[in-house]
Enzyme design. Structure first.
Site: not given
Ligand code: ADP
Ligand code: MG
Ligand code: MG
Length: 953
Positions: A8, A77, A321, A444
């Site tokens: 990520k 995240r 990804r 079989h």
């Molecule tokens: P996963 O690995 O489970 O996909 P993510 O880190 O991608 O987790 O987060 C899931 C969702 O959370 C993202 O798809 C997005 O919609 C939301 N998200 C994460 N970070 C942000 C951010 N900085 N601003 C807005 N939405 C976010």
């Molecule tokens: Mg995600």
């Protein structure tokens, strides 16, 4: 990059570099995670760097963490090198508290939004950081939603959200024993620690063990400024694939949910709209998204799975990804991208997992119809998924009926049996699918159907089969003969009634054909097929087979119309062998005997000669009949394969495999003897289907009269029993079989060779180019081969002379005994080709009996990692592979044009094919349905090392 930043983090950095709209942020590396894991706390300097990173975000956004005037919110995240779905989570909206919530609401002129963000934070933080059961929060949310008119989260009012937050914090306090942390820095610190800690959580560790992901990698943590999809109708969040992941079509594919945040799309709280709908509703956004998608796909040179958020009409990309895709999509996408010039043909080949090709060639249930069937309560039971693919047809319980219905009436049938035996094969051949109540994945039914590519569910213990009535029962349901049933051999499910299937058609799979043609241009290995019947051979050719690597002649012995002849032949064989030897000895003695001894010898001879004549009528006579039938078999397959080599293996299994089981006969003889005084006892005690069948046999033995039937059967069965007892072996796999049989009973293999050459000569006279190759099984010592070959080649020459045509042929041997592999230089003097019979070679190298090992200890071995995998599925490189290597080297030294291939089941296994490529074999031979897989796998074997070499540079 990915090692340090995780998938990520690397993606976010790369997208930022490409100029795509990505919210500012920074990544805590996997190295930091590992240091954290070792110490159990933040390594020195980490927190300071986090603070610097936050300051940088603050500078870029003009907002500040915890600032009531312009509050900055961030997400934390997780993201490891390999995506680990559902393992570690993300916390959104960090930075909210009693001060910043009203401030944010005022700033955005939307208090509802601010409280919505807050309730999400408390719940997520509680669930992910403090491991509070998420249902506790959901229950509260549900209660409030019910009070609204629309029952949706978007219908909640600001006041409601405020109360929800209060209740959430109450739950938090009770569960954690402390207040929800108000300090944004503390929130951030705890969230980061939770993400890093989760790497060693039980779920994550289990997942890595299962998927063989190393534990030392660690996860990265991304801290990123929040953007908001929950800010009203021109905001939202979505997921988009750059191409359709199930069909492969080139179109933006995915879902979008307005006025939502984070995982709302996936969680299914409201029904999202399809991305294509955005085209009309928000054409500008759609354009932005399409441009970003195209850029990302070209940059990464693969289909991308993109997470995005729309904030007040502005697009933000949050993740990209490589997109997971179905087998079908993988093929289409690879071919399309190569044609579009995004990737090379070689890359296209490597993009498709060889085993996935199988999915494209099997009938599948229409998924919608299947779930409809489940809703209608038509699901019956689940057994073992023994042979993949789906089939619907009339339930039939009798193999003869399956044959007539399938072959003559062209009706689809599902053959339902308690279990199957060689006597059922003719019925299996003409069925769409097979369902058995008993038997495992190597029963079989399972083995035969997998070879034929017919869907099969075995071991479906929930069904009770009644052959007499012609029905099976599941709980309170009864499926009668002629009712429709549907089986899914991919999942093991059994349904009542019809479920439409999507039929595969290799000829129509244009993309697959293209990909395989590209693969053909690359690969060094040829791909041949194992086929016993002309029908299989035909299919193999259609799939691109370049020869038949194994035609097992004994399957032909097993067919019902031949079994009686085979029995007669086997019963007479040992006697014939003994008596003819004695007669030969007597005659020799006569030549030199003194006058006075002659009358005695002559008398003995005159006694024996009629015995021998009788035996010879039974033994040689049966062989002659069999020979005529085998000639037809061989004509069929040689005709289909004209122009290509066909390796025909002479009889291999021990003869008693063609006879009834010793135990069965013993029980029958005992029963008959006991029933002598009281025939009705047979009727009274007939419980199982087997008992019923036996009763029927006794009745029929004397035209319906039970008592006379018993008397008629006793001597017959006794004789069989004695014959079976005499031929019983302690280790049949290592006993009288393979070339040993042909050496003891040369008449059998001579008959086979005669039939092969009669067939070949006949076809040659028709002008066909036929190329039979005769394969002698199980040789271990060169002398075995020498003896067998001399006799057989003489027979071949006799036939060709008699017929007046010459046919190009080869004689060769299987390599399935370590001794043969080690003495390949000797063996090669008498063999023009080698074929590795790796099923037996694995058995004999490991000293495992496959049938016992797989059922008893082998799976434990694999589970305990004593063996890395089942060596009967994937070739054991170090042991079996080494023998093969020695064999190839020694064999080719003596005969440089020695043709070498493999015909064990490993011939269709991609990892084993790779080894065969490395060893420089000429071909792999596998079941017809595996031919496309092998074509692709052989190209992978050739290309992968080249790609790796390039990457190393
Ligand atoms: P996963 O690995 O489970 O996909 P993510 O880190 O991608 O987790 O987060 C899931 C969702 O959370 C993202 O798809 C997005 O919609 C939301 N998200 C994460 N970070 C942000 C951010 N900085 N601003 C807005 N939405 C976010
Ligand atoms: Mg995600
Ligand atoms: Mg063998």
């Amino acid at each position: 990059m990915r090692d340090l930043l995780g998938g990520k983090g690397a993606g976010l950095a790369e997208m930022t570099r490409l100029g795509l709209p990505v919210p500012p942020g920074f990544t805590i590396t996997t190295k930091a995670c590992n240091a954290f894991s070792r110490k159990g706390r933040f390594p020195p300097g980490l927190w300071k760097q986090v603070e610097e990173g936050v300051a940088a975000i603050e500078a870029r956004t003009g907002k500040k963490l915890g600032d009531p005037a312009r509050p900055l919110l961030v997400s934390v995240r997780s993201g490891a090198k390999f995506s680990m779905p559902g393992m570690m989570d993300t916390v959104l909206n960090l930075g909210l508290n009693d001060v910043t919530v009203p401030a944010l609401g005022g700033l955005m002129q939307d208090h509802r939004f601010a409280w919505d963000a807050y309730r999400r934070l408390v719940a997520m933080f509680g669930r992910i950081v403090k491991e509070i059961d998420g249902h506790r929060f959901e229950a509260v949310l549900e209660r409030y939603k019910e009070q609204t008119a629309g029952n949706k989260d978007t219908d909640l009012t600001t006041d409601m959200l405020r109360s929800i937050v209060a209740e959430f914090r109450e739950i938090y306090r009770k569960e954690v024993g402390r207040e929800f942390p108000e300090s944004p820095k503390e929130q951030l610190r705890e969230a980061i620690a939770a993400v890093l800690r989760s790497w060693n959580g039980k779920r994550a560790v289990d997942y890595r063990n299962f998927n063989k992901i190393p534990h030392h990698l660690g996860t990265a943590a991304n801290v990123q400024a929040m953007v908001f999809g929950n800010m009203g109708h021109d905001s939202g969040t979505g997921v988009a694939f750059t191409r359709n992941p199930s069909t492969g079509a080139k179109e933006l594919y995915g879902e979008y949910l307005a006025n939502a945040q984070g995982e709302d799309v996936v969680a299914g709280i409201r029904t999202p709209m399809r991305i294509v709908e955005l085209k009309d509703r928000a054409p500008e956004l759609y354009e932005q998204l399409a441009r970003a998608a195209d850029l990302l796909e070209r940059h990464y040179r693969d289909v991308q799975d993109i997470e995005f958020t729309l904030e007040g009409g502005k697009l933000w990309i949050l993740q990209t990804r490589s997109g997971k895709r179905s087998a079908r999509a993988a093929v289409k996408i690879a071919v399309d991208m190569a044609k579009e010039g995004i990737i090379t043909k070689q890359e296209a080949i490597l993009r498709v997992e060889p085993l996935h090709v199988v999915h494209l060639l099997l009938p599948q249930f229409d998924e919608k119809a299947k779930s409809a069937a489940r809703k209608e309560g038509r699901f019956l039971a689940r057994g073992l998924n023994a042979s993949p693919g789906a089939a619907s047809g009339y339930a039939v319980f009798d193999p003869d009926e399956a044959e007539t219905m399938g072959r003559d009436e062209k009706k689809p049938t599902i053959l339902v049996r308690v279990e199957t035996s060689p006597d059922d094969v003719h019925g299996i051949l003409h069925s769409k699918g097979v369902l058995t109540a008993r038997g495992g994945a190597t029963s079989h039914a399972a083995v035969v159907t997998r070879g034929l590519g017919i869907p099969c569910v075995t071991g479906c213990e929930a069904i009770v089969v009644d052959y007499d009535v012609g029905e099976f029962r599941v709980r309170d349901k009864v499926i009668r003969r002629g009712d429709f049933v549907s089986i899914d051999g991919t999942t093991g499910e059994v349904f009542e009634g019809r479920i439409p299937t999507l039929e595969p058609d290799f000829r129509k799979e244009a993309d697959l054909q293209t990909l395989l043609e590209w693969a053909d241009d690359e690969r060094m290995l040829q791909v041949w097929a194992n086929a016993d019947y002309p029908r299989d051979a035909e299919r193999a050719r259609e799939f691109g087979a370049q020869g038949i690597g194994l035609d097992r002649t004994e399957h032909m012995f097993m067919e019902t119309d031949r079994l009686d002849i085979v029995h007669e032949m086997i019963l007479a064989a040992p006697e014939y062998r003994r008596v003819s030897a004695e007669v030969r000895a007597l005659k020799a003695e006569m030549e030199t005997a003194k006058e006075e001894k002659r009358p005695a010898l002559a008398k003995r001879l005159s006694l024996l000669e009629p015995v021998l004549e009788n035996l010879s009528r039974r033994y040689l006579g049966s062989l002659e009949k069999l020979g005529r039938l085998q000639k037809e078999d061989f004509t069929g397959i040689l005709r289909v394969m004209q122009g290509l080599p066909v390796i025909i293996r002479l009889i291999d299994p021990p003869l008693h495999e063609f006879l009834p089981k010793y135990e069965t006969l013993l029980v029958e003889v005992t029963k008959l003897t006991l029933a002598r005084g009281d025939p009705d006892v047979l009727v009274r005690t007939a419980r199982s289907d087997e008992d019923q069948a036996f009763l029927e046999e006794v009745r029929e033995a004397a035209g319906g009269d039970l008592a006379r039937g018993i008397e008629a059967l006793i001597p017959k069965k006794q004789m069989l029993l004695e014959a079976v007892a005499a031929s019983r072996e302690t280790n049949p796999m290592l006993g009288l079989r393979g070339c040993r049989l042909g050496i003891l009973f040369p008449e059998i293999t001579e008959m086979q060779v005669r039939a092969i050459f009669e067939a070949a000569c006949q076809l040659a006279k028709e002008g066909l180019d036929v190329r039979p190759e005769i394969m002698i099984p199980l040789a271990g010592h060169v002398n075995e081969l020498k003896v067998a070959r001399e006799a057989l080649e003489a027979e071949a020459k006799r036939v060709m002379e008699r017929e007046g045509v010459q046919v190009a042929y080869k004689f060769g041997t299987m390599i399935e005994i370590p001794r043969a592999a080690l003495t390949a230089d000797e063996i090669a003097k008498y063999a023009e080709f080698f074929s590795f019979g790796t099923n037996d070679l694995t058995q004999t190298t490991f000293g495992y009996s496959r049938d016992d090992a797989e059922g008893k200890f082998l799976l434990d071995y694999v589970e305990k990692a004593i063996l890395p995998f089942n060596p009967f599925q994937t070739l054991d490189r170090e042991g079996v592979g080494q023998l093969m290597r020695v064999c190839v080297q020694k064999g080719r030294k003596v005969r440089s044009d020695l043709e070498i291939g493999i015909c064990g089941e490993h011939g269709g296994d991609p990892a084993s094919i790779e080894l065969c490529h490395e060893l420089g074999l000429d071909y792999v031979s596998c079941s017809p349905f595996r031919v496309p897989v092998a074509r692709l796998a052989a190209a992978h074997a050739k290309l992968r090392p080249e790609v790796e070499r390039m990457e190393d540079r």
